[in-house]
Design an enzyme around this catalytic site. Structure first.
Site, PDB file in Angstrom:
ATOM      1  N   CYS A   1      24.233 -12.880  28.425  1.00 45.33           N
ATOM      2  CA  CYS A   1      24.726 -11.666  27.773  1.00 45.33           C
ATOM      3  C   CYS A   1      23.679 -11.139  26.797  1.00 45.33           C
ATOM      4  O   CYS A   1      23.031 -11.900  26.092  1.00 45.33           O
ATOM      5  CB  CYS A   1      26.017 -11.866  27.007  1.00 45.33           C
ATOM      6  SG  CYS A   1      27.384 -12.425  28.003  1.00 45.33           S
TER       7      CYS A   1
ATOM      8  N   ARG B   1      19.312 -10.663  30.712  1.00 44.14           N
ATOM      9  CA  ARG B   1      20.160 -11.690  30.095  1.00 44.14           C
ATOM     10  C   ARG B   1      21.532 -11.793  30.758  1.00 44.14           C
ATOM     11  O   ARG B   1      22.288 -12.727  30.493  1.00 44.14           O
ATOM     12  CB  ARG B   1      20.361 -11.388  28.613  1.00 44.14           C
ATOM     13  CG  ARG B   1      19.081 -11.391  27.820  1.00 44.14           C
ATOM     14  CD  ARG B   1      19.361 -11.094  26.381  1.00 44.14           C
ATOM     15  NE  ARG B   1      20.111 -12.159  25.769  1.00 44.14           N
ATOM     16  CZ  ARG B   1      19.570 -13.197  25.158  1.00 44.14           C
ATOM     17  NH1 ARG B   1      18.267 -13.305  25.078  1.00 44.14           N
ATOM     18  NH2 ARG B   1      20.316 -14.125  24.627  1.00 44.14           N
TER      19      ARG B   1
ATOM     20  N   TRP C   1      27.052 -11.620  31.271  1.00 43.97           N
ATOM     21  CA  TRP C   1      26.918 -12.746  32.189  1.00 43.97           C
ATOM     22  C   TRP C   1      28.217 -13.525  32.004  1.00 43.97           C
ATOM     23  O   TRP C   1      28.408 -14.193  30.982  1.00 43.97           O
ATOM     24  CB  TRP C   1      25.709 -13.589  31.808  1.00 43.97           C
ATOM     25  CG  TRP C   1      25.393 -14.690  32.782  1.00 43.97           C
ATOM     26  CD1 TRP C   1      24.600 -14.600  33.881  1.00 43.97           C
ATOM     27  CD2 TRP C   1      25.845 -16.052  32.732  1.00 43.97           C
ATOM     28  NE1 TRP C   1      24.537 -15.816  34.527  1.00 43.97           N
ATOM     29  CE2 TRP C   1      25.292 -16.722  33.842  1.00 43.97           C
ATOM     30  CE3 TRP C   1      26.679 -16.769  31.873  1.00 43.97           C
ATOM     31  CZ2 TRP C   1      25.533 -18.072  34.101  1.00 43.97           C
ATOM     32  CZ3 TRP C   1      26.918 -18.118  32.133  1.00 43.97           C
ATOM     33  CH2 TRP C   1      26.344 -18.748  33.237  1.00 43.97           C
TER      34      TRP C   1
ATOM     35  N   ASN D   1      27.942 -12.620  22.426  1.00 39.12           N
ATOM     36  CA  ASN D   1      27.150 -13.469  23.311  1.00 39.12           C
ATOM     37  C   ASN D   1      27.433 -14.910  22.916  1.00 39.12           C
ATOM     38  O   ASN D   1      27.377 -15.234  21.736  1.00 39.12           O
ATOM     39  CB  ASN D   1      25.656 -13.140  23.121  1.00 39.12           C
ATOM     40  CG  ASN D   1      24.742 -14.127  23.814  1.00 39.12           C
ATOM     41  OD1 ASN D   1      25.111 -14.722  24.823  1.00 39.12           O
ATOM     42  ND2 ASN D   1      23.550 -14.311  23.265  1.00 39.12           N
ATOM     43  N   GLY D   2      27.753 -15.744  23.902  1.00 31.83           N
ATOM     44  CA  GLY D   2      28.027 -17.150  23.578  1.00 31.83           C
ATOM     45  C   GLY D   2      29.442 -17.506  23.987  1.00 31.83           C
ATOM     46  O   GLY D   2      30.078 -16.797  24.778  1.00 31.83           O
TER      47      GLY D   2
ATOM     48  N   GLU E   1       9.795 -28.190  40.890  1.00 31.24           N
ATOM     49  CA  GLU E   1       9.749 -26.825  40.357  1.00 31.24           C
ATOM     50  C   GLU E   1       9.660 -25.803  41.494  1.00 31.24           C
ATOM     51  O   GLU E   1      10.298 -24.749  41.457  1.00 31.24           O
ATOM     52  CB  GLU E   1       8.555 -26.681  39.386  1.00 31.24           C
ATOM     53  CG  GLU E   1       8.114 -25.263  39.062  1.00 31.24           C
ATOM     54  CD  GLU E   1       9.218 -24.334  38.570  1.00 31.24           C
ATOM     55  OE1 GLU E   1      10.317 -24.802  38.250  1.00 31.24           O
ATOM     56  OE2 GLU E   1       8.970 -23.111  38.560  1.00 31.24           O
TER      57      GLU E   1
ATOM     58  N   LYS F   1      12.084 -22.536  42.235  1.00 34.46           N
ATOM     59  CA  LYS F   1      11.622 -21.156  42.422  1.00 34.46           C
ATOM     60  C   LYS F   1      12.233 -20.557  43.679  1.00 34.46           C
ATOM     61  O   LYS F   1      12.722 -19.437  43.669  1.00 34.46           O
ATOM     62  CB  LYS F   1      10.100 -21.130  42.545  1.00 34.46           C
ATOM     63  CG  LYS F   1       9.158 -20.684  41.524  1.00 34.46           C
ATOM     64  CD  LYS F   1       9.430 -19.904  40.323  1.00 34.46           C
ATOM     65  CE  LYS F   1      10.598 -20.143  39.488  1.00 34.46           C
ATOM     66  NZ  LYS F   1      10.579 -20.967  38.330  1.00 34.46           N
TER      67      LYS F   1
ATOM     68  N   GLU G   1      16.261 -20.170  43.407  1.00 31.37           N
ATOM     69  CA  GLU G   1      16.879 -19.215  42.485  1.00 31.37           C
ATOM     70  C   GLU G   1      16.694 -17.763  42.885  1.00 31.37           C
ATOM     71  O   GLU G   1      17.521 -16.934  42.540  1.00 31.37           O
ATOM     72  CB  GLU G   1      16.453 -19.457  41.022  1.00 31.37           C
ATOM     73  CG  GLU G   1      15.041 -19.147  40.688  1.00 31.37           C
ATOM     74  CD  GLU G   1      14.703 -19.455  39.222  1.00 31.37           C
ATOM     75  OE1 GLU G   1      15.573 -19.408  38.352  1.00 31.37           O
ATOM     76  OE2 GLU G   1      13.520 -19.734  38.965  1.00 31.37           O
TER      77      GLU G   1
ATOM     78  N   HIS H   1      13.088 -42.929  52.747  1.00 36.85           N
ATOM     79  CA  HIS H   1      14.265 -43.667  52.252  1.00 36.85           C
ATOM     80  C   HIS H   1      15.547 -42.867  52.436  1.00 36.85           C
ATOM     81  O   HIS H   1      16.572 -43.201  51.849  1.00 36.85           O
ATOM     82  CB  HIS H   1      14.060 -44.036  50.782  1.00 36.85           C
ATOM     83  CG  HIS H   1      12.884 -44.937  50.574  1.00 36.85           C
ATOM     84  ND1 HIS H   1      12.871 -46.248  50.977  1.00 36.85           N
ATOM     85  CD2 HIS H   1      11.662 -44.695  50.053  1.00 36.85           C
ATOM     86  CE1 HIS H   1      11.698 -46.796  50.692  1.00 36.85           C
ATOM     87  NE2 HIS H   1      10.941 -45.867  50.131  1.00 36.85           N
TER      88      HIS H   1
ATOM     89  N   LYS I   1      18.404 -15.138  32.032  1.00 38.82           N
ATOM     90  CA  LYS I   1      17.083 -15.566  31.583  1.00 38.82           C
ATOM     91  C   LYS I   1      17.161 -16.625  30.495  1.00 38.82           C
ATOM     92  O   LYS I   1      16.431 -17.598  30.504  1.00 38.82           O
ATOM     93  CB  LYS I   1      16.316 -14.332  31.091  1.00 38.82           C
ATOM     94  CG  LYS I   1      14.902 -14.631  30.626  1.00 38.82           C
ATOM     95  CD  LYS I   1      14.024 -15.040  31.789  1.00 38.82           C
ATOM     96  CE  LYS I   1      12.609 -15.356  31.378  1.00 38.82           C
ATOM     97  NZ  LYS I   1      11.956 -16.155  32.431  1.00 38.82           N
TER      98      LYS I   1
HETATM   99  O1  M6R Z   1      13.776 -20.415  28.079  1.00 41.49           O
HETATM  100  P1  M6R Z   1      13.645 -21.795  28.614  1.00 41.49           P
HETATM  101  O2  M6R Z   1      12.268 -22.119  29.078  1.00 41.49           O
HETATM  102  O3  M6R Z   1      14.171 -22.845  27.679  1.00 41.49           O
HETATM  103  O4  M6R Z   1      14.582 -21.822  29.892  1.00 41.49           O
HETATM  104  C1  M6R Z   1      14.838 -23.015  30.572  1.00 41.49           C
HETATM  105  C2  M6R Z   1      15.460 -22.745  31.925  1.00 41.49           C
HETATM  106  O5  M6R Z   1      16.690 -22.100  31.785  1.00 41.49           O
HETATM  107  C3  M6R Z   1      14.545 -21.899  32.807  1.00 41.49           C
HETATM  108  O6  M6R Z   1      13.299 -22.504  32.984  1.00 41.49           O
HETATM  109  C4  M6R Z   1      15.178 -21.671  34.188  1.00 41.49           C
HETATM  110  O7  M6R Z   1      15.241 -22.872  34.890  1.00 41.49           O
HETATM  111  C5  M6R Z   1      14.419 -20.597  34.949  1.00 41.49           C
HETATM  112  N1  M6R Z   1      15.342 -19.699  35.566  1.00 41.49           N
HETATM  113  C6  M6R Z   1      13.573 -21.128  36.029  1.00 41.49           C
HETATM  114  O8  M6R Z   1      12.820 -20.158  36.655  1.00 41.49           O
END
Ligand code: M6R
Length: 584
Positions: A2, A26, A70, A96-97, A462, A466, A469, A485, A579
């Site tokens: 949000c 956000r 959100w 927000n929260g 990682e 990518k 998501e 395994h 984000k």
């Molecule tokens: O702002 P931050 O780096 O603390 O965020 C952590 C994760 O929420 C963030 O890296 C998330 O996994 C991304 N969407 C990945 O691309």
């Protein structure tokens, strides 16, 4: 999670729309506005993205609030969109929260005759303010927040006076000022087009936006004086420019961002390296992609500095509290500097006397300010939900710190400068085109697997994040040696498998793992400095030794981007994500 904004100054609606568009990363399932004009509250809400709306009519007035959602409590619909109001339509609130005790408070309010329209936790806030309004608006807000449990930020707007009160308790709020205009928002890009002069609200503080714009502590009731800080981001950095999406723009910015990340004060790096050398136990913590950088950090420190660092994902860090003493060091990595799980890890650590060092991208963010020492990774605003340029900047700084711990800071700098220059060469249109062709071949596949060993095992994890998501393809990363395994059972004819084959001591083993997959029908995509007969498709990366995690993730970022676009998704706004994850 949000985005909220409040504004007072000129005609509010155009400013609120512009600002809200910049906060859309956000949250983007619905949005809404409230303005005050001629003693009336004017409200507009809708579902979908603000950037895709074609609202022709504005709302009148020079004061207003806005929200991009959100969803946490209640479905995505107009009723649940913010702002929420009280029974008399006198108070409007954006939030927000999460309010953890909203159910209990709502039941009490219902018994008193308050009428609720939405399923949100937020709606209790205007009703609680209404209950206390006899004490005056500011007092009513104070009394309200004293009853709320959870981490949140709110902006409340009063119809009769046109005053706004903003409160921060765990979720970010930043005030921007420009002559007689004042903004309060979840993040700086919201108002960066108008001003880069900011003041930060700390937790348990509020600001009354009434022209005097004074800050108060909610704990003591005293006025708090704030320092005006000028932020060195410019509005253009937060725009897409010639690119169709922020994600590809930010991937391409890695031509410069690695160099910026390592441009740190040597003395500060040496100081923290000393702390790591003298600590009795150092932990790395972070979430999601930043968490994977932490995990890579464990290998990087072991390889470069022969030093054992513990990686713990931030949401699990509180469960490690028994291992913490005042000799422990915690290194927290976060792009936004606002991630709730990381903040909780820091709180846990601080309670045990642990010193905290952080690597953040947002100067003045909560993690930045709550740390004993903080490095800025200097990637510039990262707007796409998928982290790219911040990731490689974080990796570069971790590699630099590891070199400093080993007493080889200058060697580390040289390596990273060479890496930055090779990344610059690599990110050319032909390279992107080659990856796009690969995306065309595999974008209809339901599964993609990624393998790596040692430094590149966390990078395989990682890479999976990518792809998942933004393209919604099921992607999973494994340590190369783990496949046999169990996961190798998933391999069948044509399944794409990305092999991160660094030119180091793991090379023969990872190539052997690629062979095992290929003999079961897998389609092998090699990310490697050299081609190999096992690769069905080769993505060349420069040979940069221990900096291989930096160059290996970049082609996968580009691949993920093109997979998303080819599958018809907007990579900047992946479903269900936000984000900055400011809830636990
Ligand atoms: O702002 P931050 O780096 O603390 O965020 C952590 C994760 O929420 C963030 O890296 C998330 O996994 C991304 N969407 C990945 O691309």
């Amino acid at each position: 999670m949000c985005g909220i904004i409040g504004y007072k100054g000129k005609e509010a609606f155009p400013v609120l729309i512009e600002s809200l568009k910049r906060l859309e990363y956000r949250g983007y399932d619905s949005y809404g506005f409230a303005t005050v004009h001629s003693g009336e509250l004017h409200i507009f809400k809708n579902t979908g993205k603000i950037s895709e709306s074609n609202m022709l009519e504005g709302l009148p007035g020079n004061t207003g609030i806005a929200h991009t959602r959100w969803a946490t409590h209640g479905n995505v619909n107009k009723t649940n969109a913010h702002p929420h109001i009280d029974c008399e339509k006198r108070i409007a609130v954006v939030h927000n929260g999460i309010i953890e005790n909203y159910q209990e408070l709502k039941n009490k309010l219902l018994k008193k005759g308050h009428v609720f329209n939405s399923e949100t936790d937020t709606e209790i806030i205007p009703h609680l303010i209404e209950e206390n309004i006899k004490y005056g608006f500011e007092e009513a807000v104070k009394k309200t927040v004293s009853q709320l449990k959870g981490r949140y930020a709110i902006v409340a707007l009063e119809r009769d006076t046109g005053k706004m009160v903003a409160v921060r308790r765990g979720s970010p709020l930043i005030v921007g000022v420009k002559d007689k205009e004042v903004f309060v928002a979840s993040d700086i890009p919201a108002f960066l087009n108008y001003t880069n002069n900011v003041m930060y609200l700390d937790d348990n503080e509020m600001i009354v936006l009434d022209g005097e714009n004074k800050f108060y502590s909610l704990l003591t009731g005293e006025e708090v004086k704030k320092r005006l800080i000028t932020i060195d981001w410019d509005a253009e950095q937060a725009e897409k420019g010639k690119y169709p999406h922020f994600m590809i723009k930010e991937i391409m910015e890695q031509k410069e961002t690695i160099m910026r990340a390592i441009n740190q004060d040597d003395k500060e790096i040496e100081k923290i390296a000393n702390k790591i050398n003298n600590a009795f136990g150092t932990f790395f913590t972070g979430c999601g992609t930043a968490g994977k950088v932490c995990f890579a950090g464990e290998y990087i420190f072991s390889r470069i500095a022969n030093k054992h660092i513990n990686y713990v994902v931030a949401s699990e860090f509180p469960n490690y509290k028994h291992f913490l003493t005042d000799k422990t060091l915690l290194i927290a990595i976060s792009q936004s500097g606002e991630t709730a799980d990381v903040l909780e890890a820091i709180e846990t650590a601080k309670k045990r006397g642990v010193k905290v060092v952080s690597l953040v991208n947002v100067a003045g963010s909560t993690i930045d300010r709550y740390s004993d020492h903080s490095f800025n990774i200097k990637a510039g605003p990262e707007k796409a939900v998928a982290s790219t340029k911040a990731t490689t900047a974080q990796l570069a700084l971790v590699i630099l710190l590891a070199h400093a711990v080993a007493g080889k800071l200058q060697e580390g700098k040289m390596l990273l400068m060479e890496t930055a220059s090779k990344v610059n060469d690599m990110l050319n249109p032909r390279y992107e085109e080659r990856i796009k062709k690969l995306a065309e071949k595999i974008h209809k596949q339901p599964n993609i697997y990624i393998i790596g060993r040692s430094l590149n095992y966390p990078i395989a994890l990682e890479a999976a994040i990518k792809i998942q998501e933004v393209s919604y393809i099921h992607a999973e990363g494994f340590a190369g040696g783990e496949l046999k395994h169990g996961p190798i059972a998933l391999i069948e004819k044509g399944v794409p498998c990305i092999v991160l084959a660094a030119n180091d001591e793991t090379k023969d083993d990872i190539i052997a793992n690629a062979m095992e997959i290929k003999s079961r029908g897998g389609y092998i995509i090699g990310v490697s400095p050299e081609n190999n007969e096992v690769f069905d498709y080769w993505l060349k990366v420069p040979d940069v030794g221990v900096a291989s995690p930096i160059v290996n993730i970049i082609p996968v970022q580009i691949l993920a981007y093109h997979l998303a676009v080819l599958r018809g998704y907007d990579p900047d706004y992946p479903r269900n994500l936000a984000k900055s994850v400011t809830v636990k």
